[in-house]
Enzyme design. Sequence first.
Site, PDB file in Angstrom:
ATOM      1  N   SER A  51       0.831  -1.189   0.000  1.00 35.85           N
ATOM      2  CA  SER A  51       0.000   0.000   0.000  1.00 35.85           C
ATOM      3  C   SER A  51       0.872   1.249   0.000  1.00 35.85           C
ATOM      4  CB  SER A  51      -0.943  -0.057   1.207  1.00 35.85           C
ATOM      5  OG  SER A  51      -1.967   0.910   1.105  1.00 35.85           O
ATOM      6  N   ASP A  99      -8.858  -4.173  -6.467  1.00 34.37           N
ATOM      7  CA  ASP A  99      -8.472  -3.472  -5.249  1.00 34.37           C
ATOM      8  C   ASP A  99      -9.020  -2.047  -5.300  1.00 34.37           C
ATOM      9  OD1 ASP A  99      -7.215  -2.383  -3.029  1.00 34.37           O
ATOM     10  OD2 ASP A  99      -5.182  -2.807  -3.712  1.00 34.37           O
ATOM     11  N   HIS A 103      -6.996  -6.103  -0.489  1.00 31.06           N
ATOM     12  CA  HIS A 103      -5.900  -5.132  -0.459  1.00 31.06           C
ATOM     13  C   HIS A 103      -4.720  -5.734   0.288  1.00 31.06           C
ATOM     14  CE1 HIS A 103      -3.985  -1.261  -0.472  1.00 31.06           C
ATOM     15  NE2 HIS A 103      -4.002  -1.135   0.837  1.00 31.06           N
TER      16      HIS A 103
END
Length: 545
Positions: free
Chosen positions: A238, A461, A490
């Site tokens: 991320s 995602d 995710h």
Amino acid sequence: MRTRGAGYGLVAALGSLVLSALTVPAASGTASGPAAGLRADPPGPETRGTAVAAERAAAKGVAFGPCPDSEGLPETVGCGTVEVPLDYADPDGTRITLTVSRIAAAGEPAEHQGALVYNPGGPGASGMFFPLVGQLDAFKGIARAYDLVGYAPRGVARSAPISCEEPSAHIKAPSGSETYPSRSFKRERVAEARAYAEGCARRSGPALRHYTSLNNARDLDVLRAALGQERLTFMGASYGTYFGALYATMFPSHVRRMVFDSAVHPGVEKIWYRSNLDQSFAFEARWADFRAWVARHDDVFGLGDTPGAVGRRYDEVKARLAVEPAGGTVGPAQLQSAFLGAGYYDDYWPARAKALSEYLRGNEKPLVQQASPKKEWAAESENSRAVYTANLCNDAPWPTDWAVWERDNDALARKAPFETWDNAWMNLPCAFWSPPRQRPLEVRTRWGALPTVLILAAERDAATPYEGAKELARRLKGAVLITEEDAGTHGVGGGSNDCVNAYLEDYLVRGEAPVRRASCAPHPEPDPVSLERRLPQPVLPRPAV
């Protein structure tokens, strides 16, 4: 960008314990020497300061010993610290201390390939838990080859923590959430955002301006040196992919292998205001995925046999909570935060659907359990949001005119109502942030600047939309993209997809990667009954963030 940290596959699997195509060689374990990189970080005081700090760290190393009880880590994990400059333009000035964790490689000496450093994202998430992943089947081969190293980035937990408000105020509940906010609601939230930004400046002082993604990348290079690594092996998820990409751009000759899991779009024009609009739009599709799954299991949940019917039941619950909060603590905002988790991780789907179903049947306990703010997480959660806000607001210019925010989010909410305005409120303090602000660095490398790097992405995602992974692959020349098709969790590395995990191990352990890209079939959809009993705990930052 309402992130909850990523690397979810890793953390979810750890909850039960306390990543075949034609392959080509990637970076070897022993190669060294500078690469002909594109120095997008021009020589200047910060560049020189990073070199000074790295030299000091290399000489000092990291003295690993028992971890403090506050880390909650078992005795098998060692902890230490690394000093970095608060301001890299002044390496002899104030220094701050980052906490580091490690479990040594489990294999024979001949298998050892150095340290694998991990960051789970956020901003605001700690990776101190990471060494425990060696217990997972997906990581056992990797754990034999590498010392598994986690750390808390600057500002997080014990790493020179920052704060913007009292923790008790941060988790105050119940609170409201309006899909199409009224003028009075907007005025209240604008005032709250302004007060929050002022609180950050007041509580953290002049040091606040040094909590940035560029400094996170510089800190990573100092950590590399402290660990005795000539070149860095890194896995970021991320937000960790963003400053990892900055690192690859700034220090290409220091890269050995890098894994980017669930990549942030690196474009200067996206950082960070446009990224959040894109994220809110993507969550609408993921919210539709969840409602469609619930509708397919109407025999279990009784929430309707069409996505539209499920959505209407959700709206009904949200309206009822605005009048009478569940358990005195779960209002519309707490409901929204809990169900946002279903947009991140499909393992949440059974429990969230069950909580909605039970509430409508008169039993509010499951919803209260899943959505109420946790007092024991208050300090962590407040700190995580403070770091999140500081990094994003410092990193780039943001609109300072409320009319721009109102225009853009009103228009987007007509197409993507589920998350738009709640995401806007999360980031609105950046409209009132004290200067100076940085200009984002252009992420890009030339052919030959980097060894092969691996990018992992789920096609649906929402937190980091798939276009970001494709764009990162275009910018980091020679990067390899592994796609989990028709899936939306995710953070996919180390999770439930064996195909993805095989690519991850092949790359990290054997230095092998597909020529350019490869795809994996999606992991199975959650079971509507069995998975609810082993729902993993939320990943930092906590749901209040």
